[in-house]
Design an enzyme around this catalytic site. Structure first.
Site, PDB file in Angstrom:
ATOM      1  N   GLU A 115       8.855 -23.464  22.801  1.00 12.72           N
ATOM      2  CA  GLU A 115       9.419 -22.155  22.448  1.00 12.72           C
ATOM      3  C   GLU A 115       9.696 -21.365  23.719  1.00 12.72           C
ATOM      4  OE1 GLU A 115       7.772 -20.398  18.619  1.00 12.72           O
ATOM      5  OE2 GLU A 115       5.975 -21.072  19.659  1.00 12.72           O
ATOM      6  N   LYS A 144       4.456 -21.795  24.535  1.00  7.82           N
ATOM      7  CA  LYS A 144       5.306 -20.603  24.521  1.00  7.82           C
ATOM      8  C   LYS A 144       5.821 -20.309  25.924  1.00  7.82           C
ATOM      9  CE  LYS A 144       3.464 -18.434  20.411  1.00  7.82           C
ATOM     10  NZ  LYS A 144       4.564 -18.837  19.534  1.00  7.82           N
ATOM     11  N   HIS A 179       5.617 -23.544   7.089  1.00 10.36           N
ATOM     12  CA  HIS A 179       7.068 -23.397   6.971  1.00 10.36           C
ATOM     13  C   HIS A 179       7.833 -24.532   7.655  1.00 10.36           C
ATOM     14  CE1 HIS A 179       6.982 -21.572  11.007  1.00 10.36           C
ATOM     15  NE2 HIS A 179       8.288 -21.716  11.050  1.00 10.36           N
ATOM     16  N   HIS A 189       1.616 -27.150  12.271  1.00  4.81           N
ATOM     17  CA  HIS A 189       3.002 -27.635  12.339  1.00  4.81           C
ATOM     18  C   HIS A 189       3.105 -29.021  12.988  1.00  4.81           C
ATOM     19  CE1 HIS A 189       3.787 -23.670  11.038  1.00  4.81           C
ATOM     20  NE2 HIS A 189       3.907 -23.080  12.205  1.00  4.81           N
ATOM     21  N   ARG A 226       0.807  -1.220   0.000  1.00  4.79           N
ATOM     22  CA  ARG A 226       0.000   0.000   0.000  1.00  4.79           C
ATOM     23  C   ARG A 226       0.846   1.279   0.000  1.00  4.79           C
ATOM     24  NH1 ARG A 226      -4.340  -0.217   4.506  1.00  4.79           N
ATOM     25  NH2 ARG A 226      -2.493  -1.182   5.344  1.00  4.79           N
ATOM     26  N   LYS A 263      11.714 -26.852   6.691  1.00  2.00           N
ATOM     27  CA  LYS A 263      12.892 -27.007   7.558  1.00  2.00           C
ATOM     28  C   LYS A 263      13.667 -28.238   7.125  1.00  2.00           C
ATOM     29  CE  LYS A 263      10.885 -24.833  11.639  1.00  2.00           C
ATOM     30  NZ  LYS A 263      11.727 -23.799  12.187  1.00  2.00           N
ATOM     31  N   LYS A 306      -0.062 -19.087   6.190  1.00  2.00           N
ATOM     32  CA  LYS A 306      -1.012 -19.397   7.246  1.00  2.00           C
ATOM     33  C   LYS A 306      -1.411 -18.111   7.967  1.00  2.00           C
ATOM     34  CE  LYS A 306       0.218 -20.704  11.382  1.00  2.00           C
ATOM     35  NZ  LYS A 306       1.006 -20.566  12.629  1.00  2.00           N
ATOM     36  N   ASP A 346      -2.704 -22.191  16.259  1.00  5.53           N
ATOM     37  CA  ASP A 346      -1.461 -21.586  15.779  1.00  5.53           C
ATOM     38  C   ASP A 346      -0.393 -22.639  15.480  1.00  5.53           C
ATOM     39  OD1 ASP A 346       0.247 -19.277  15.270  1.00  5.53           O
ATOM     40  OD2 ASP A 346       1.307 -19.847  17.106  1.00  5.53           O
TER      41      ASP A 346
HETATM   42  C1  BG6 Z   1       4.496 -19.810  13.515  1.00  5.74           C
HETATM   43  C2  BG6 Z   1       3.617 -19.491  14.690  1.00  5.74           C
HETATM   44  O1  BG6 Z   1       3.775 -20.442  12.498  1.00  5.74           O
HETATM   45  O2  BG6 Z   1       5.556 -20.655  13.953  1.00  5.74           O
HETATM   46  C3  BG6 Z   1       4.411 -18.852  15.792  1.00  5.74           C
HETATM   47  O3  BG6 Z   1       2.568 -18.632  14.258  1.00  5.74           O
HETATM   48  C4  BG6 Z   1       5.597 -19.702  16.169  1.00  5.74           C
HETATM   49  O4  BG6 Z   1       3.583 -18.606  16.924  1.00  5.74           O
HETATM   50  C5  BG6 Z   1       6.389 -20.084  14.944  1.00  5.74           C
HETATM   51  O5  BG6 Z   1       6.393 -18.968  17.084  1.00  5.74           O
HETATM   52  C6  BG6 Z   1       7.470 -21.090  15.287  1.00  5.74           C
HETATM   53  O6  BG6 Z   1       8.311 -21.268  14.183  1.00  5.74           O
HETATM   54  P1  BG6 Z   1       9.835 -21.659  14.360  1.00  5.74           P
HETATM   55  O7  BG6 Z   1      10.339 -21.779  12.954  1.00  5.74           O
HETATM   56  O8  BG6 Z   1      10.492 -20.546  15.130  1.00  5.74           O
HETATM   57  O9  BG6 Z   1       9.857 -22.944  15.122  1.00  5.74           O
END
Ligand code: BG6
Length: 485
Positions: free
Chosen positions: A216, A332, A178, A240, A51, A182, A148, A235
């Site tokens: 995390e 987290k 993602h 994942h 934008r 990895k 996502k 999330d």
């Molecule tokens: C994301 C989540 O998809 O993946 C985040 O939305 C999370 O909340 C992250 O922290 C973790 O990814 P990675 O690559 O740091 O393990």
């Protein structure tokens, strides 16, 4: 070991949301690293669209800053950076209107791959898809990349799939998770299907249980608004951890090709049993000595009942896995960042060494991050005289050490995935039916929490999560492994 980089053909990559956080942190630095590796040809064009009314030079300056900050210092010499920036273009655009679209269409070169990366909030996906179509850019060879969250539940994921399908074939839609980019997640498949050693034992006859941990240390950061509507279940678990579970549990695909792999993953999701409420633990982190805010403070919702942690026991009802539980957990603000898969094998059926030798079982640990590698715990004789005492020792391999310099700096997930988009390889992207199946399994779990008015258990920041998660294991005479301070 010599790195084999195969350059791709010239392409045009349009990044919608080109000034956003994901573009700055991941997409542009990732492209730069691929450029430095010699994979991006001179004729390729990267066109950011957003934008803000930046000029091309202003955008290049912003990108240079982002690359210096996020791409890894060793790579970032100035000549390379300048050469990369020349490939960048910028088009101010109104995603919901008409401004900028004709200009964008005019920048695309004919006869090459056009990839459109939707690095924007999901509220804009439908608008972008429609406008790409409307402005004549939805050629049969183009592809779109969708970030996502892909939906908030089954109904919204179905709507989104239908909206995208109105403009693009499934073969043109690249849904990103993602984790699949990895290096070590892909290694799961290499370990399982590249070795004779593990696969014959990879079933309920020999495996007692499997644990998947994605821990995390970060909190919700600046994403409180999104996160409080999502929680750990939406999330992390729905996508994942579900993807990890699929790669661990699926049958060997006949080939490493997109549909063969995704067909097998889909079968795993469809074979998941509904989860019993008492097999799930939800948690929410609390402040640590005033050092970090607690979850509710971080999301600015004093009464939030969203979970920042979830642990559960799941069963896969098929011939391979009936009777072998999978324990999954993610959270987290835990004590350490650690993603690990532990495959716990059964005890030997009979001990020739008698009861004093104790009970011993093999454990295969696959460390996804950090310190990527595998450890196989084997039982040997404790040295010394005085009878047969047994002890468990690790056969430990860290990939970086085993692979040498090349293994020390594996490509980031996004680098890998963007190049797969350009090459037209969908193997590491989620198919529409897979995403819907994952939501179909997740929705009743969340609905159950809501119906019962469940509140997550508090846990201390910097801990291993709520005590009830340990009880989940203890009830089954097992214990968690894998989060190490
Ligand atoms: C994301 C989540 O998809 O993946 C985040 O939305 C999370 O909340 C992250 O922290 C973790 O990814 P990675 O690559 O740091 O393990």
């Amino acid at each position: 070991m010599v790195s084999r980089v195969i350059p791709v053909d010239p392409f045009d990559l349009v990044i919608f949301g080109g000034t956003g956080d994901l573009a700055r942190r991941k997409i542009l630095p990732g492209l730069f690293r691929r450029f430095c590796a010699g994979q991006i040809p001179d004729a390729a064009a990267i066109i950011a669209a957003a934008r803000s009314p930046h000029s091309v030079d202003e955008y290049r300056a912003l990108t240079a800053d982002a690359i210096r900050e996020f791409s890894g210092v060793a790579l970032c010499n100035d000549d390379r950076l300048q050469a990369f920036l020349k490939r960048l273009d910028y088009v101010p655009i109104d995603a919901r209107g008409i401004d900028g679209w004709a200009a964008l269409a005019a920048r695309l070169s004919p006869d090459r791959v056009h990839a459109f990366y939707f690095s924007v909030g999901p509220g804009l996906f439908a608008d972008l898809a429609e406008r790409i179509h409307l402005h004549g850019m939805a050629s049969p060879d183009c592809r779109i990349v969708v970030e996502k969250p892909f939906g908030h539940d089954l109904a919204s994921a179905r709507d989104l799939n239908a909206t995208l399908a109105a403009h693009f074939d499934e073969g043109q839609i690249y849904r990103i998770d993602h984790y699949l980019g990895k290096e070590t997640v892909q290694n799961l498949m290499a370990i399982r299907f590249g070795n004779m050693l593990f696969e014959p034992l990879w079933n309920s006859q020999y495996v007692d249980h499997i644990q998947v941990t994605v821990a995390e240390t970060v909190g919700v950061g600046g994403r409180g608004e999104y996160y409080d509507r999502a929680g750990a279940m939406r999330d992390m678990m729905q996508n994942h951890l579900m993807q990890l579970l699929c790669l661990i549990a699926m049958e060997p695909p006949a080939k490493f090709d997109p549909d063969a792999v995704r067909d097998e993953k889909l079968k795993v999701i469809r074979a998941l049993d509904p989860v019993e409420p008492h097999h799930i633990v939800r948690g929410q982190y609390e402040a640590l000595d005033g050092e970090h805010p607690g979850y509710r403070e971080a999301v600015n919702q004093p009464r939030s009942t969203t979970e920042s942690y979830v642990a559960m026991k799941v069963h896969i009802s098929n011939w391979r896995w009936a009777g072998t539980p999978f324990y999954l957990r993610t959270g987290k603000r835990l004590v350490a960042r650690s993603s690990v898969i532990n495959v716990m094998f059964k005890d030997a059926p009979h001990s020739i060494f008698g009861p004093e030798a104790g009970r011993h079982a093999n454990l295969l640990s696959i460390r996804l991050q950090p310190n990527e590698g595998i450890t196989l715990q084997v039982t040997i004789k404790e040295p010394g005289p005085g009878g047969m005492r047994l002890v468990d020792v690790p056969l430990d391999m860290t990939f970086a050490e085993a692979l040498g310099p090349e293994g020390e700096d594996p490509p980031d997930a996004y680098e890998r995935l963007i190049m797969d988009v350009i090459r037209g390889n969908q193997t590491l992207f989620m198919r529409g039916d897979e995403v819907e199946a994952a939501w179909a399994w997740t929705d009743p779990i969340i609905a159950g929490w809501q119906a019962r008015g469940e509140v997550p258990k508090p846990y201390d920041s910097g801990s291993v999560g709520p005590g009830d998660a340990d009880l989940l294991m203890k009830r089954d005479h097992r214990e968690w492994r894998g989060i190490k301070p």
